[in-house]
Scaffold this active site. Structure first.
Site, PDB file in Angstrom:
ATOM      1  N   LYS A  32      -3.867  10.954  -0.068  1.00 57.77           N
ATOM      2  CA  LYS A  32      -3.100   9.708   0.087  1.00 57.77           C
ATOM      3  C   LYS A  32      -2.297   9.735   1.396  1.00 57.77           C
ATOM      4  O   LYS A  32      -2.309   8.774   2.172  1.00 57.77           O
ATOM      5  CB  LYS A  32      -2.179   9.519  -1.113  1.00 57.77           C
ATOM      6  CG  LYS A  32      -1.200   8.383  -0.991  1.00 57.77           C
ATOM      7  CD  LYS A  32      -1.873   7.027  -0.925  1.00 57.77           C
ATOM      8  CE  LYS A  32      -0.870   5.975  -0.502  1.00 57.77           C
ATOM      9  NZ  LYS A  32      -1.401   4.628  -0.450  1.00 57.77           N
TER      10      LYS A  32
ATOM     11  N   CYS B 112       5.422   2.386   3.541  1.00 57.99           N
ATOM     12  CA  CYS B 112       4.573   3.570   3.356  1.00 57.99           C
ATOM     13  C   CYS B 112       4.192   4.319   4.632  1.00 57.99           C
ATOM     14  O   CYS B 112       4.317   5.542   4.682  1.00 57.99           O
ATOM     15  CB  CYS B 112       3.301   3.172   2.615  1.00 57.99           C
ATOM     16  SG  CYS B 112       3.663   2.578   0.958  1.00 57.99           S
TER      17      CYS B 112
HETATM   18  N1  LIG Z   1       4.417  -0.411  -2.004  1.00 54.72           N
HETATM   19  C1  LIG Z   1       3.159  -0.072  -1.791  1.00 54.72           C
HETATM   20  O1  LIG Z   1       2.359  -0.812  -1.219  1.00 54.72           O
HETATM   21  C2  LIG Z   1       2.636   1.258  -2.252  1.00 54.72           C
HETATM   22  C3  LIG Z   1       1.269   1.522  -2.171  1.00 54.72           C
HETATM   23  C4  LIG Z   1       0.807   2.751  -2.594  1.00 54.72           C
HETATM   24  C5  LIG Z   1       1.707   3.702  -3.067  1.00 54.72           C
HETATM   25  N2  LIG Z   1       3.024   3.426  -3.105  1.00 54.72           N
HETATM   26  C6  LIG Z   1       3.932   4.459  -3.617  1.00 54.72           C
HETATM   27  O2  LIG Z   1       4.385   4.071  -4.897  1.00 54.72           O
HETATM   28  C7  LIG Z   1       5.718   4.542  -5.119  1.00 54.72           C
HETATM   29  C8  LIG Z   1       6.612   3.384  -5.519  1.00 54.72           C
HETATM   30  O3  LIG Z   1       6.640   2.442  -4.456  1.00 54.72           O
HETATM   31  P1  LIG Z   1       7.306   1.011  -4.616  1.00 54.72           P
HETATM   32  O4  LIG Z   1       7.082   0.297  -3.342  1.00 54.72           O
HETATM   33  O5  LIG Z   1       6.853   0.387  -5.905  1.00 54.72           O
HETATM   34  O6  LIG Z   1       8.851   1.448  -4.774  1.00 54.72           O
HETATM   35  P2  LIG Z   1      10.062   0.602  -5.375  1.00 54.72           P
HETATM   36  O7  LIG Z   1      11.308   1.248  -4.837  1.00 54.72           O
HETATM   37  O8  LIG Z   1       9.848  -0.848  -5.137  1.00 54.72           O
HETATM   38  O9  LIG Z   1       9.994   0.822  -6.962  1.00 54.72           O
HETATM   39  C9  LIG Z   1      10.311   2.030  -7.603  1.00 54.72           C
HETATM   40  C10 LIG Z   1      10.981   1.728  -8.951  1.00 54.72           C
HETATM   41  O10 LIG Z   1      11.205   2.954  -9.649  1.00 54.72           O
HETATM   42  C11 LIG Z   1      12.385   2.826 -10.416  1.00 54.72           C
HETATM   43  N3  LIG Z   1      12.897   4.159 -10.803  1.00 54.72           N
HETATM   44  C12 LIG Z   1      13.331   5.132  -9.975  1.00 54.72           C
HETATM   45  N4  LIG Z   1      13.675   6.221 -10.690  1.00 54.72           N
HETATM   46  C13 LIG Z   1      13.449   5.930 -11.996  1.00 54.72           C
HETATM   47  C14 LIG Z   1      13.601   6.646 -13.210  1.00 54.72           C
HETATM   48  N5  LIG Z   1      14.050   7.907 -13.201  1.00 54.72           N
HETATM   49  N6  LIG Z   1      13.282   6.028 -14.372  1.00 54.72           N
HETATM   50  C15 LIG Z   1      12.824   4.755 -14.367  1.00 54.72           C
HETATM   51  N7  LIG Z   1      12.642   4.031 -13.244  1.00 54.72           N
HETATM   52  C16 LIG Z   1      12.955   4.610 -12.081  1.00 54.72           C
HETATM   53  C17 LIG Z   1      13.315   2.071  -9.494  1.00 54.72           C
HETATM   54  O11 LIG Z   1      14.348   1.444 -10.231  1.00 54.72           O
HETATM   55  C18 LIG Z   1      12.347   1.058  -8.827  1.00 54.72           C
HETATM   56  O12 LIG Z   1      12.334  -0.179  -9.512  1.00 54.72           O
HETATM   57  C19 LIG Z   1       6.135   5.243  -3.828  1.00 54.72           C
HETATM   58  O13 LIG Z   1       5.889   6.626  -3.959  1.00 54.72           O
HETATM   59  C20 LIG Z   1       5.196   4.637  -2.789  1.00 54.72           C
HETATM   60  O14 LIG Z   1       4.988   5.504  -1.696  1.00 54.72           O
HETATM   61  C21 LIG Z   1       3.517   2.220  -2.749  1.00 54.72           C
END
Ligand SMILES: NC(=O)c1ccc[n+]([C@@H]2O[C@H](COP(=O)([O-])OP(=O)(O)OC[C@H]3O[C@@H](n4cnc5c(N)ncnc54)[C@H](O)[C@@H]3O)[C@@H](O)[C@H]2O)c1
Length: 440
Positions: free
Chosen positions: A200, A256
């Protein structure tokens, strides 16, 4: 998760988040994320087999598979600050699972994490005193914001990494069977845990590298009279290079690319490979330069001063069809222009005004030089220059003759996404320039 719920009506999917506001929004008519097609998918499955809840502990008890999709931002403190991934949310989820699980589970890493994180998760959940067996899988998400639904419907591949033990193989099979409901089996790739975790970061590093590569050439095009779109077309026709991701721009943004490359460089250094780290660091460095180069060019073109001149910034999201502004190039462009005392007026079709202000200035900070317009015409009225920073489709079809009439002359337009017809704009009277385009 919404797509799994849609495609697997017999599987109950509950999304839990400790952020109650977000869960409330997911249960409302106004979802917290703008993503084309997402509303429909959520509406079809929500209440049937897709649920949103803040009951983290209760759902851990009930479920068989747990997808961990928490944020893994760049660390801002201590060892590795500014580069390493901050794994505290991953660790806290692992501890919550260890505390509340009263049967064995499959734990799926959905977040983007550094290679070897599965070891940490395994060690933490092993502390669960009730003796349950946990399998940890890596299943990174390759969707791109703005095209997430299309990407999920027809992914190029689904990657599942797991331990090559009977228990690990069984867990991989269980997860592969979920995706197999709609993804052709040959597109579901299985690997060992570390290959999957690393792939990734490497995928994002390669994608970002392509953007930085073409952006580096855009500067050379401007210096020589070559046209970067013509160069991209010519090289992209080579099947070894391919046509995608060769669009020069003001620079990449998003939550990202930068985060994951910095994470990769930190990993390389940790494993004693400073030369590899330096190689990938340059991809981020080139991007920073490209963003500042755009703002600097505006200042230079406007006779080396933008003080008290109105500059219209069209677009604030990091790309079109999303309301996500994380690491958006627009933030840098606005800050650079404000530091030159320009009056910056921003318009974005999907990003709320308070978010734009907070991103540029910081939460609760105000600056009379920064204003937010209700539409593109409002933003451009009386502006000395227009800067297109996000490639929203609506900016391609604005009535530029009308806009030109309302601007002081010479009227400048800087297309940071190469989406408008520069020749037509010059015909109207604009002094118009693009990225990597010959100057007239
Ligand atoms: N945004 C993208 O396009 C994308 C694509 C591929 C991978 N990712 C990966 O996915 C992951 C999440 O990305 P995102 O953009 O959705 O982030 P984000 O910050 O929008 O969402 C993460 C969520 O996790 C929640 N959270 C954190 N700790 C928690 C806990 N202990 N218990 C319950 N909830 C909890 C937060 O409240 C938040 O709502 C990251 O690792 C990112 O690199 C994101």
């Amino acid at each position: 998760m919404a797509m799994i719920a849609l495609k697997c009506p017999d599987i109950n999917v509950t999304v839990v988040d400790m952020n109650a506001g977000r869960i409330a929004a997911w249960n409302s008519d106004k979802l917290p994320i703008f993503e084309p097609g997402l509303d429909d998918v959520v509406k079809q499955a929500r209440g049937r087999n897709l649920f949103f809840s803040t009951d983290v502990a209760g759902q851990i008890k009930k479920c068989d598979i747990i997808f961990v999709a928490v944020n893994t931002p760049t660390k801002t403190y201590g060892v590795g600050a500014g580069r390493a991934a901050d794994l505290r949310y991953i660790e806290s989820v692992a501890r919550t699972i260890a505390e509340h699980a009263d049967s064995g589970k499959i734990i799926v890493e959905k977040s983007t994490i550094p290679v070897k994180t599965a070891d940490a998760i395994k060690a933490i959940v092993a502390s669960n005193s009730k003796g349950h067996k946990f399998e940890v899988l890596s299943n990174p998400e390759f969707l791109a914001e703005g095209t997430a639904i299309a990407d999920l419907l027809a992914p190029d591949r689904v990657l599942i990494g797991g331990e090559r033990t009977p228990g690990g193989e069984k867990a991989i099979e269980t997860l592969a069977n979920v995706y197999a409901r709609w993804v052709p089996r040959e597109r579901v790739i299985t690997t060992n845990l570390w290959s999957s975790e690393l792939s990734k970061l490497v995928a994002n590093a390669f994608l970002a590298q392509r953007i930085s590569s073409i952006n580096s050439i855009s500067a050379l095009c401007e210096a020589t009279g070559a046209d970067v779109d013509e160069v991209a077309n010519a090289i992209g026709k080579d099947s070894r290079i391919g046509p995608k991701f060769l669009k020069a721009s003001v620079g990449f943004g998003g939550s990202c690319f930068q985060k994951d490359i910095l994470n990769l460089t930190y990993l390389c250094e940790s494993f004693g490979l400073p030369e590899v780290a330096a190689y990938w660091t340059s991809v981020v460095g080139l991007n920073d330069w490209q963003k500042s180069r755009f703002a600097a060019r505006i200042v230079k073109s406007l006779f080396n001063t933008v003080a008290d001149k109105k500059i219209a910034v069209l677009g604030f999201a990091f790309k079109k069809d999303t309301n996500d502004t994380r690491e958006s190039a627009a933030i840098n462009v606005c800050r650079d222009l404000l530091s030159e005392h320009a009056k910056v007026c921003v318009y974005d079709p999907k990003v709320p005004a308070d978010e734009i202000t907070a991103d540029v200035l910081g939460k609760g900070v105000e600056n009379a030089r920064l204003s937010i317009a209700k539409d593109a015409y409002d933003a451009c009225a009386g502006a000395h220059a227009i800067a297109i920073v996000t490639e929203w489709d609506e900016f391609k079809t604005l009535d530029y003759a009308k806009i030109y009439a309302g601007m002081p002359k010479p009227a400048f337009l800087f297309d940071g996404r190469n989406i408008v017809n520069l020749a037509a704009l010059r015909q109207i009277g604009f002094t118009a320039s693009g990225i990597g385009k010959p100057m007239v």
